[in-house]
Design an enzyme around this catalytic site. Sequence first.
Site, mmCIF file in Angstrom:
data_model
loop_
_atom_site.group_PDB
_atom_site.id
_atom_site.type_symbol
_atom_site.label_atom_id
_atom_site.label_comp_id
_atom_site.label_asym_id
_atom_site.label_seq_id
_atom_site.Cartn_x
_atom_site.Cartn_y
_atom_site.Cartn_z
ATOM 1 N N ARG A 174 0.845 -1.375 -0.067
ATOM 2 C CA ARG A 174 -0.194 -0.130 0.046
ATOM 3 C C ARG A 174 0.898 1.301 0.049
ATOM 4 N NH1 ARG A 174 -3.597 -1.824 5.069
ATOM 5 N NH2 ARG A 174 -1.775 -3.275 5.239
ATOM 6 N N TYR A 228 31.024 29.129 0.310
ATOM 7 C CA TYR A 228 31.149 27.488 0.293
ATOM 8 C C TYR A 228 32.387 27.084 1.025
ATOM 9 C CZ TYR A 228 31.816 22.568 -0.507
ATOM 10 O OH TYR A 228 31.899 21.656 -0.224
HETATM 11 C C1 UD1 Z 1 -2.816 -5.384 11.853
HETATM 12 C C2 UD1 Z 1 -3.876 -6.174 12.589
HETATM 13 C C3 UD1 Z 1 -5.025 -5.125 12.967
HETATM 14 C C4 UD1 Z 1 -4.625 -4.089 13.501
HETATM 15 C C5 UD1 Z 1 -3.467 -3.367 12.693
HETATM 16 C C6 UD1 Z 1 -2.746 -2.062 13.255
HETATM 17 C C7 UD1 Z 1 -3.738 -8.459 11.945
HETATM 18 C C8 UD1 Z 1 -4.370 -9.543 11.242
HETATM 19 N N1 UD1 Z 1 -4.327 -7.167 11.775
HETATM 20 O O1 UD1 Z 1 -3.526 -4.964 10.585
HETATM 21 O O2 UD1 Z 1 -5.964 -5.700 13.625
HETATM 22 O O3 UD1 Z 1 -5.531 -2.983 13.675
HETATM 23 O O4 UD1 Z 1 -2.316 -4.184 12.356
HETATM 24 O O5 UD1 Z 1 -1.934 -1.149 12.980
HETATM 25 O O6 UD1 Z 1 -2.798 -8.636 13.056
HETATM 26 N N2 UD1 Z 1 3.769 -8.728 8.671
HETATM 27 C C9 UD1 Z 1 4.595 -9.892 8.553
HETATM 28 N N3 UD1 Z 1 4.158 -10.980 7.747
HETATM 29 C C10 UD1 Z 1 2.883 -11.263 7.388
HETATM 30 C C11 UD1 Z 1 2.041 -10.008 7.458
HETATM 31 C C12 UD1 Z 1 2.337 -8.928 8.146
HETATM 32 O O7 UD1 Z 1 5.614 -9.588 8.997
HETATM 33 O O8 UD1 Z 1 2.727 -12.299 6.665
HETATM 34 C C13 UD1 Z 1 3.987 -7.651 9.492
HETATM 35 C C14 UD1 Z 1 4.106 -6.246 8.746
HETATM 36 O O9 UD1 Z 1 5.559 -6.143 8.181
HETATM 37 C C15 UD1 Z 1 3.424 -5.433 9.531
HETATM 38 C C16 UD1 Z 1 2.803 -6.146 10.728
HETATM 39 O O10 UD1 Z 1 3.011 -7.216 10.416
HETATM 40 O O11 UD1 Z 1 4.701 -4.798 10.344
HETATM 41 C C17 UD1 Z 1 1.371 -5.713 10.403
HETATM 42 O O12 UD1 Z 1 0.833 -6.241 9.104
HETATM 43 P P1 UD1 Z 1 -0.140 -5.309 8.141
HETATM 44 O O13 UD1 Z 1 -0.357 -6.272 7.096
HETATM 45 O O14 UD1 Z 1 0.411 -3.834 8.248
HETATM 46 O O15 UD1 Z 1 -1.530 -5.504 9.244
HETATM 47 P P2 UD1 Z 1 -2.767 -4.563 8.981
HETATM 48 O O16 UD1 Z 1 -3.569 -4.855 7.987
HETATM 49 O O17 UD1 Z 1 -2.178 -3.042 9.433
HETATM 50 CA CA CA Z 2 -0.154 -2.117 9.307
#
Ligand code: UD1
Ligand code: CA
Length: 450
Positions: A18, A352
Site C-alpha cells: 500500500r 562555500y
Molecule cells: C494489523 C492487525 C489489525 C490492527 C493493525 C494495527 C492483524 C491480522 N491485523 O493489520 O488488527 O488493527 O495491524 O496497525 O494482525 N507482517 C509480517 N508478515 C506477514 C504479514 C504482516 O511480518 O505475513 C508484518 C508487517 O510487516 C507489519 C505487521 O506485520 O509490520 C502488520 O501487518 P499489516 O499487513 O500492516 O497488518 P494491518 O492490515 O495493518
Molecule cells: Ca499495518
Amino acid sequence: MTARTCLTIVLAAGEGTRMRASRPKVLHTIAGKSLIGHVLAAVGEIGGAVAVVVGPAQGVVVRAADIALPAVEIFVQEERRGTAHAVLAARPALARGPSDVLVVFADTPLITARTLARLRETLASGADIAVLGFRPADASGYGRLIVDPTGALVAIREEKDASPDERRIALCNAGLMALSGRTALAILDRIGDDNAKREFYLTDAVAIAAGMGLATRALETEEDEVRGVNTQAQLAEAEAALQRRLRAAAHEAGVVMVAPDTVHLCADTKFGRDVTVEPYVVFGPGVTIEDGAVIRSFSHLEGARVGPGARVGPFARLRPGARLDADVHIGNFVEIKEARFAAGAKANHLAYIGDASVGAAANIGAGTITCNYDGHDKHRTEIGDGAFIGSNSALVAPVKIGERAYIGSGSVITRDVPADALALGRARQSVKEGWAARLRALLGTGRKPP
Ligand code: UD1
Ligand code: CA
C-alpha cells in the site's frame, strides 16, 4: 521470585504494497529514523531478547535492524501468510520459554517503552494475553476489539471479516500483543486461515485464548502512540505526531521556539540550555546545538555541531561534518561541509566552505569558495587563526593560509600563503583615461569605437 524474562518479536516481513514504493515499508523514515529503527529503540529500552521477522531477500532490513539494535536475532518468514504465521517464524526463540512474549509491528513506530512495560505488567498480574487498544478518529483498516457485556475481551475482528455492527465499534487493535510464554505456542499453533484474506491472523489468538478459558485483557492508549503506517498519507500523519512529541520535548528542555509547527526536528536532535530556534528551520539527523546558540530562520542543518553562543542563519546550510566552536557566526547563504570553524570565526554571507579548517577569529568574506574537488578527489583547505579572506576569493585546495594572512578580494589562491602575508591572485586593473568620453563622441558616426 525470579525476574520475568522477555522475548520481543518485531514483525517486519510484510510487503508494504500500500506504500506504492520500491523501498521496504519499514525503512521509510520519520524524524530522520527508519520505522523499524524507532520500534527497536523503544524495544531496546525495555531489554530482554529481541527477534526480528523479515521477508525473504530483505538484507537491507536486516542491516537496518542490526544497526538499530546489535543483539537482534533475525528470522525469515519465507512466505507472507499473515501476522500469526510471521510470529511463528520465530518459533526457536519462543521455544526457549520466555516468561513474557511481546509482539510489535515494525510499521507502528511511535510506540513507547512505557506502554510495552504496561503490557508486561498486565501479564505479571495474571493475564495470559494483553492487547493494546485505541480509539482512532478514522477506524478504517484496523481490527476491532470485541468486548462482552462483562467487559472481558473475547475476540478481535479484522475489518474485512467484520459485520456492519462490529465495524461500528470504536475500540481498535493497535497491533501490539503480549502473551504469557507458558501458553503462547499452544495458542499460536491453533490459529487457522479461515478468513477473508486466507491469512493466519495473530488477532485470532484472543478468541482462541478466551475459548481455552485463559485470561484476556485489553489496555488502551492514545492514537498518536500507535498510528500504523500502511500508506504514504499515514507515514505523513505519523511524522506529524512524532514532530509534535519532539517539539514538546524541546520546549520542555527550555528551547525557545515560538513557531514550533514550522520547525522540523529529528529523533536525535540535541539541544543545550538557552537555545533559540527561529521559525522555519529544518534539522536533519545528527545535529547538536550547544548552550546559548541561535539558529535563525530558513536554515537547514544535518550532521552538524553548533557550539555555545554560535549564530547560524538566516538561510544557512550546515552539511555533515560542520563543526562550529563557540561564538562562530554563519550568515545567509553560507554552506559548510566537513569543516571546522574555531571560536569566533565568521562567514557572514554567500560562501562555500568544504573540507576545511578555519582558525579562531578568522573572517571569511562574502563569496569565498573553497575549491575542494578536482573532479576526482577532495582536498583540504586550512585557514589559520585571525586570517582575513577577502570577498569573492577562490581557495584552490589543497592550500594553507597562514595565521593573520590577508587574501585580497577576488583572488584565486593556488599556493600556500605564509603567516602575516598579503596574497593577491587576480588580474591587475588597467585604467584608460578619457575612454568613455571618446566612445560617446563617436557614437552615431558609424566609425568603430577606440
Ligand atoms: C494489523 C492487525 C489489525 C490492527 C493493525 C494495527 C492483524 C491480522 N491485523 O493489520 O488488527 O488493527 O495491524 O496497525 O494482525 N507482517 C509480517 N508478515 C506477514 C504479514 C504482516 O511480518 O505475513 C508484518 C508487517 O510487516 C507489519 C505487521 O506485520 O509490520 C502488520 O501487518 P499489516 O499487513 O500492516 O497488518 P494491518 O492490515 O495493518
Ligand atoms: Ca499495518
